[in-house]
Design a protein around this motif. Structure first.
Motif, PDB file in Angstrom:
ATOM      1  N   ARG A 116       3.179 -19.645   3.914  1.00 55.28           N
ATOM      2  CA  ARG A 116       3.238 -19.985   5.338  1.00 55.28           C
ATOM      3  C   ARG A 116       3.310 -21.507   5.524  1.00 55.28           C
ATOM      4  O   ARG A 116       4.116 -22.008   6.321  1.00 55.28           O
ATOM      5  CB  ARG A 116       2.024 -19.421   6.066  1.00 55.28           C
ATOM      6  CG  ARG A 116       1.957 -19.791   7.542  1.00 55.28           C
ATOM      7  CD  ARG A 116       0.855 -19.017   8.242  1.00 55.28           C
ATOM      8  NE  ARG A 116      -0.434 -19.258   7.623  1.00 55.28           N
ATOM      9  CZ  ARG A 116      -1.204 -20.321   7.890  1.00 55.28           C
ATOM     10  NH1 ARG A 116      -0.776 -21.253   8.738  1.00 55.28           N
ATOM     11  NH2 ARG A 116      -2.375 -20.464   7.310  1.00 55.28           N
ATOM     12  N   TYR A 117       2.469 -22.244   4.800  1.00 58.16           N
ATOM     13  CA  TYR A 117       2.501 -23.707   4.885  1.00 58.16           C
ATOM     14  C   TYR A 117       3.858 -24.248   4.424  1.00 58.16           C
ATOM     15  O   TYR A 117       4.409 -25.162   5.045  1.00 58.16           O
ATOM     16  CB  TYR A 117       1.398 -24.317   4.026  1.00 58.16           C
ATOM     17  CG  TYR A 117       0.004 -24.106   4.552  1.00 58.16           C
ATOM     18  CD1 TYR A 117      -0.325 -24.348   5.879  1.00 58.16           C
ATOM     19  CD2 TYR A 117      -1.020 -23.658   3.705  1.00 58.16           C
ATOM     20  CE1 TYR A 117      -1.607 -24.153   6.359  1.00 58.16           C
ATOM     21  CE2 TYR A 117      -2.305 -23.463   4.170  1.00 58.16           C
ATOM     22  CZ  TYR A 117      -2.600 -23.709   5.495  1.00 58.16           C
ATOM     23  OH  TYR A 117      -3.871 -23.512   5.963  1.00 58.16           O
TER      24      TYR A 117
ATOM     25  N   ASN B 188      -1.899 -16.938  -1.738  1.00 57.23           N
ATOM     26  CA  ASN B 188      -0.443 -17.045  -1.916  1.00 57.23           C
ATOM     27  C   ASN B 188       0.291 -16.907  -0.587  1.00 57.23           C
ATOM     28  O   ASN B 188       1.271 -17.605  -0.314  1.00 57.23           O
ATOM     29  CB  ASN B 188       0.043 -15.977  -2.890  1.00 57.23           C
ATOM     30  CG  ASN B 188      -0.426 -16.227  -4.310  1.00 57.23           C
ATOM     31  OD1 ASN B 188      -0.763 -17.357  -4.678  1.00 57.23           O
ATOM     32  ND2 ASN B 188      -0.471 -15.185  -5.114  1.00 57.23           N
ATOM     33  N   LYS B 189      -0.218 -15.999   0.252  1.00 50.38           N
ATOM     34  CA  LYS B 189       0.386 -15.816   1.575  1.00 50.38           C
ATOM     35  C   LYS B 189       0.245 -17.084   2.408  1.00 50.38           C
ATOM     36  O   LYS B 189       1.188 -17.502   3.090  1.00 50.38           O
ATOM     37  CB  LYS B 189      -0.282 -14.630   2.275  1.00 50.38           C
ATOM     38  CG  LYS B 189       0.347 -14.277   3.614  1.00 50.38           C
ATOM     39  CD  LYS B 189      -0.307 -13.042   4.223  1.00 50.38           C
ATOM     40  CE  LYS B 189       0.324 -12.676   5.557  1.00 50.38           C
ATOM     41  NZ  LYS B 189      -0.303 -11.465   6.143  1.00 50.38           N
TER      42      LYS B 189
ATOM     43  N   GLN C 242     -11.251 -21.915  -5.108  1.00 52.25           N
ATOM     44  CA  GLN C 242     -10.225 -22.058  -6.139  1.00 52.25           C
ATOM     45  C   GLN C 242      -8.850 -21.744  -5.562  1.00 52.25           C
ATOM     46  O   GLN C 242      -7.856 -22.416  -5.871  1.00 52.25           O
ATOM     47  CB  GLN C 242     -10.550 -21.139  -7.311  1.00 52.25           C
ATOM     48  CG  GLN C 242     -11.837 -21.523  -8.050  1.00 52.25           C
ATOM     49  CD  GLN C 242     -12.266 -20.474  -9.059  1.00 52.25           C
ATOM     50  OE1 GLN C 242     -11.574 -19.490  -9.294  1.00 52.25           O
ATOM     51  NE2 GLN C 242     -13.436 -20.670  -9.648  1.00 52.25           N
ATOM     52  N   ALA C 243      -8.792 -20.709  -4.704  1.00 52.71           N
ATOM     53  CA  ALA C 243      -7.524 -20.363  -4.066  1.00 52.71           C
ATOM     54  C   ALA C 243      -7.073 -21.466  -3.114  1.00 52.71           C
ATOM     55  O   ALA C 243      -5.877 -21.774  -3.015  1.00 52.71           O
ATOM     56  CB  ALA C 243      -7.670 -19.040  -3.309  1.00 52.71           C
TER      57      ALA C 243
ATOM     58  N   LYS D 109      -8.359 -10.398  -6.700  1.00 48.70           N
ATOM     59  CA  LYS D 109      -6.927 -10.199  -6.472  1.00 48.70           C
ATOM     60  C   LYS D 109      -6.581 -10.320  -4.996  1.00 48.70           C
ATOM     61  O   LYS D 109      -5.537 -10.860  -4.634  1.00 48.70           O
ATOM     62  CB  LYS D 109      -6.500  -8.830  -7.012  1.00 48.70           C
ATOM     63  CG  LYS D 109      -6.466  -8.744  -8.538  1.00 48.70           C
ATOM     64  CD  LYS D 109      -5.980  -7.372  -8.994  1.00 48.70           C
ATOM     65  CE  LYS D 109      -5.926  -7.314 -10.522  1.00 48.70           C
ATOM     66  NZ  LYS D 109      -5.474  -5.981 -10.990  1.00 48.70           N
ATOM     67  N   VAL D 110      -7.466  -9.801  -4.132  1.00 47.53           N
ATOM     68  CA  VAL D 110      -7.242  -9.911  -2.692  1.00 47.53           C
ATOM     69  C   VAL D 110      -7.259 -11.375  -2.261  1.00 47.53           C
ATOM     70  O   VAL D 110      -6.410 -11.823  -1.477  1.00 47.53           O
ATOM     71  CB  VAL D 110      -8.308  -9.108  -1.918  1.00 47.53           C
ATOM     72  CG1 VAL D 110      -8.236  -9.419  -0.420  1.00 47.53           C
ATOM     73  CG2 VAL D 110      -8.125  -7.617  -2.151  1.00 47.53           C
ATOM     74  N   ILE D 111      -8.238 -12.130  -2.771  1.00 47.91           N
ATOM     75  CA  ILE D 111      -8.345 -13.556  -2.435  1.00 47.91           C
ATOM     76  C   ILE D 111      -7.106 -14.307  -2.916  1.00 47.91           C
ATOM     77  O   ILE D 111      -6.546 -15.152  -2.198  1.00 47.91           O
ATOM     78  CB  ILE D 111      -9.619 -14.159  -3.052  1.00 47.91           C
ATOM     79  CG1 ILE D 111     -10.860 -13.568  -2.365  1.00 47.91           C
ATOM     80  CG2 ILE D 111      -9.617 -15.687  -2.930  1.00 47.91           C
ATOM     81  CD1 ILE D 111     -12.165 -13.949  -3.026  1.00 47.91           C
TER      82      ILE D 111
END
Length: 219
Positions: A115-116, A110-111, A174-175, A103-105
């Motif tokens: 930003r991008y 997502n953050k 994957q993220a 979940k942290v990853i």
């Protein structure tokens, strides 16, 4: 600092990182020295354990000697806080469990995507969007570039500054892929064609502008 003002060793190591194995003649031509001068300098780097030469057969004729980076040579490029990151991931798994780490990853991915998207706001043309993304990623240490082909683009990242963490936690890769899809949108078909943590020299992705297509990730 201008590239030409860097010592030969640094320029040669950078060239091998970005372009892969090179012949002495290629190195000499690009770095503007004689072939003998290039040989002398590459032997010095070899004694330091940074590069190695291997005979390769390409077509007819004598085998060609190609120079490439060793594992030690690759460590000349930063892996952002690698050891600390891996240790923190291990502690998190032990104390919070793998689902919490995942979940942290995901949240961090997502953050990064948001930003991008903020930095790419207003850029709608696919090539312009890729070009800007490459510029951003290069500043982050990915040594990114892109190649335009007849049927799309190839996005290349010659270095992964989070490689150690990604090797310890495949969810990070994957993220990263999910971030790419978020940045370029569902209308762009993205296929991973080369993968560092599976033995590739770099990470590379094929991007095709394909309306209503869904991304495919071959892990």
């Amino acid at each position: 600092m201008m590239q030409g003002k860097l010592p030969f060793g640094e320029r040669a190591v950078g060239m091998l990182k970005a372009r892969g194995p090179q012949s002495l003649s290629d190195l000499a031509r690009e770095l503007m020295v004689t072939v003998e001068g290039a040989r002398f300098q590459m032997l010095k780097l070899s004694k330091e354990g940074l590069v190695a030469a291997k005979a390769t057969v390409t077509g007819r004729g004598r085998p060609q000697q190609l120079w490439s980076l060793t594992d030690l040579g690759h460590t000349r490029f930063p892996d952002t806080h690698a050891a600390l990151t891996v240790r923190l991931m291990e502690v998190m798994k032990e104390t919070l469990g793998e689902q919490a780490v995942a979940k942290v990853i995901e949240a961090n991915g997502n953050k990064g995507t948001n930003r991008y998207l903020g930095e790419l706001e207003g850029i709608t043309d696919l090539e312009s969007r890729i070009s800007k993304f490459v510029s951003i990623r290069s500043k982050e240490g990915y040594m990114a570039q892109y190649i335009k082909e007849e049927d799309g683009f190839v996005l290349i990242e010659n270095h992964c500054p989070i490689c150690a963490a990604a090797q310890a936690n495949r969810e990070i890769c994957q993220a990263e892929f999910k971030t790419l899809q978020g940045v370029f949108g569902d209308s762009v078909l993205i296929t991973r064609v080369e993968f560092i943590i599976e033995g590739g020299r770099r990470c590379a992705y094929k991007l095709n502008d394909h309306q209503s297509a869904r991304s495919r990730d071959y892990n």
